[in-house]
Scaffold this motif. Structure first.
Motif, PDB file in Angstrom:
ATOM      1  N   THR A 115       0.826  -1.087  -0.008  1.00 39.18           N
ATOM      2  CA  THR A 115      -0.186  -0.038   0.048  1.00 39.18           C
ATOM      3  C   THR A 115       0.815   1.286   0.177  1.00 39.18           C
ATOM      4  OG1 THR A 115      -0.107   0.005   2.282  1.00 39.18           O
ATOM      5  CG2 THR A 115      -1.773  -1.038   1.164  1.00 39.18           C
ATOM      6  N   LYS A 116       1.935   1.171  -0.496  1.00 40.82           N
ATOM      7  CA  LYS A 116       2.977   2.200  -0.464  1.00 40.82           C
ATOM      8  C   LYS A 116       2.571   3.407  -1.094  1.00 40.82           C
ATOM      9  CE  LYS A 116       7.735   2.013   0.435  1.00 40.82           C
ATOM     10  NZ  LYS A 116       9.001   1.490   0.184  1.00 40.82           N
ATOM     11  N   ASN A 117       2.029   3.277  -2.044  1.00 38.37           N
ATOM     12  CA  ASN A 117       1.653   4.189  -3.230  1.00 38.37           C
ATOM     13  C   ASN A 117       0.140   4.493  -3.063  1.00 38.37           C
ATOM     14  OD1 ASN A 117       4.052   3.971  -4.626  1.00 38.37           O
ATOM     15  ND2 ASN A 117       3.310   2.087  -5.858  1.00 38.37           N
ATOM     16  N   LEU A 118      -0.449   4.196  -2.186  1.00 33.91           N
ATOM     17  CA  LEU A 118      -1.783   4.739  -1.870  1.00 33.91           C
ATOM     18  C   LEU A 118      -1.517   5.615  -0.567  1.00 33.91           C
ATOM     19  CD1 LEU A 118      -3.828   1.597  -1.926  1.00 33.91           C
ATOM     20  CD2 LEU A 118      -3.442   3.348  -3.896  1.00 33.91           C
ATOM     21  N   ASP A 119      -1.852   7.155  -0.876  1.00 29.66           N
ATOM     22  CA  ASP A 119      -1.642   8.173   0.255  1.00 29.66           C
ATOM     23  C   ASP A 119      -2.331   7.887   1.582  1.00 29.66           C
ATOM     24  OD1 ASP A 119       0.314   9.186  -1.556  1.00 29.66           O
ATOM     25  OD2 ASP A 119      -1.283  10.547  -2.506  1.00 29.66           O
ATOM     26  N   VAL A 120      -3.579   7.880   1.317  1.00 28.67           N
ATOM     27  CA  VAL A 120      -4.030   7.957   2.644  1.00 28.67           C
ATOM     28  C   VAL A 120      -4.409   6.568   3.288  1.00 28.67           C
ATOM     29  CG1 VAL A 120      -6.259   8.208   3.803  1.00 28.67           C
ATOM     30  CG2 VAL A 120      -5.889   9.877   2.294  1.00 28.67           C
ATOM     31  N   VAL A 121      -4.445   5.615   2.401  1.00 28.76           N
ATOM     32  CA  VAL A 121      -4.471   4.309   2.915  1.00 28.76           C
ATOM     33  C   VAL A 121      -3.327   3.843   3.593  1.00 28.76           C
ATOM     34  CG1 VAL A 121      -4.897   1.868   2.211  1.00 28.76           C
ATOM     35  CG2 VAL A 121      -6.255   3.658   1.359  1.00 28.76           C
ATOM     36  N   ASN A 122      -1.937   4.292   3.023  1.00 29.89           N
ATOM     37  CA  ASN A 122      -0.656   3.861   3.381  1.00 29.89           C
ATOM     38  C   ASN A 122      -0.430   4.480   4.800  1.00 29.89           C
ATOM     39  OD1 ASN A 122       2.163   3.077   3.357  1.00 29.89           O
ATOM     40  ND2 ASN A 122       2.856   5.114   2.712  1.00 29.89           N
ATOM     41  N   VAL A 123      -1.082   5.470   5.279  1.00 28.80           N
ATOM     42  CA  VAL A 123      -0.671   6.213   6.434  1.00 28.80           C
ATOM     43  C   VAL A 123      -1.401   5.300   7.561  1.00 28.80           C
ATOM     44  CG1 VAL A 123      -0.941   8.118   8.185  1.00 28.80           C
ATOM     45  CG2 VAL A 123      -0.514   8.488   5.928  1.00 28.80           C
ATOM     46  N   LEU A 124      -2.884   4.884   7.112  1.00 29.40           N
ATOM     47  CA  LEU A 124      -3.484   4.082   8.071  1.00 29.40           C
ATOM     48  C   LEU A 124      -2.799   2.880   8.232  1.00 29.40           C
ATOM     49  CD1 LEU A 124      -6.980   5.116   6.791  1.00 29.40           C
ATOM     50  CD2 LEU A 124      -6.104   5.882   8.782  1.00 29.40           C
TER      51      LEU A 124
END
Length: 76
Positions: free
Chosen positions: A26-35
């Motif tokens: 999920t490294k390239n998905l901004d919001v999902v990556n933080v979660l």
């Protein structure tokens, strides 16, 4: 006791490896990556606490078994 400890450490390592793979995926998905990163930290802490609690319980179980076999005055 040795096999049980190996299983506990292996489960800890496997759980952390799976979380690392999910974080990488999920490294390239901004919001999902933080979660997912926050979830990974929470899972790491939970797995580490469980690891040491289970290892401590096994150590207490082994000490009780040694005391039963060797007698109550055994210094170990």
């Amino acid at each position: 006791m040795r096999v049980e400890k190996f299983r506990i450490w292996f489960a800890w390592l496997t759980g952390n490896f799976i979380m690392a793979m999910i974080v990488t995926a999920t490294k390239n998905l901004d919001v999902v990556n933080v979660l997912v990163e926050l979830l990974a930290v929470a899972v790491f802490i939970a797995l580490t606490i469980a690891l040491f609690r289970m290892a401590g319980a096994l150590n207490r179980k082994a000490a009780a078994a040694r005391r039963q076999v060797l007698g109550d005055d055994y210094p170990g």
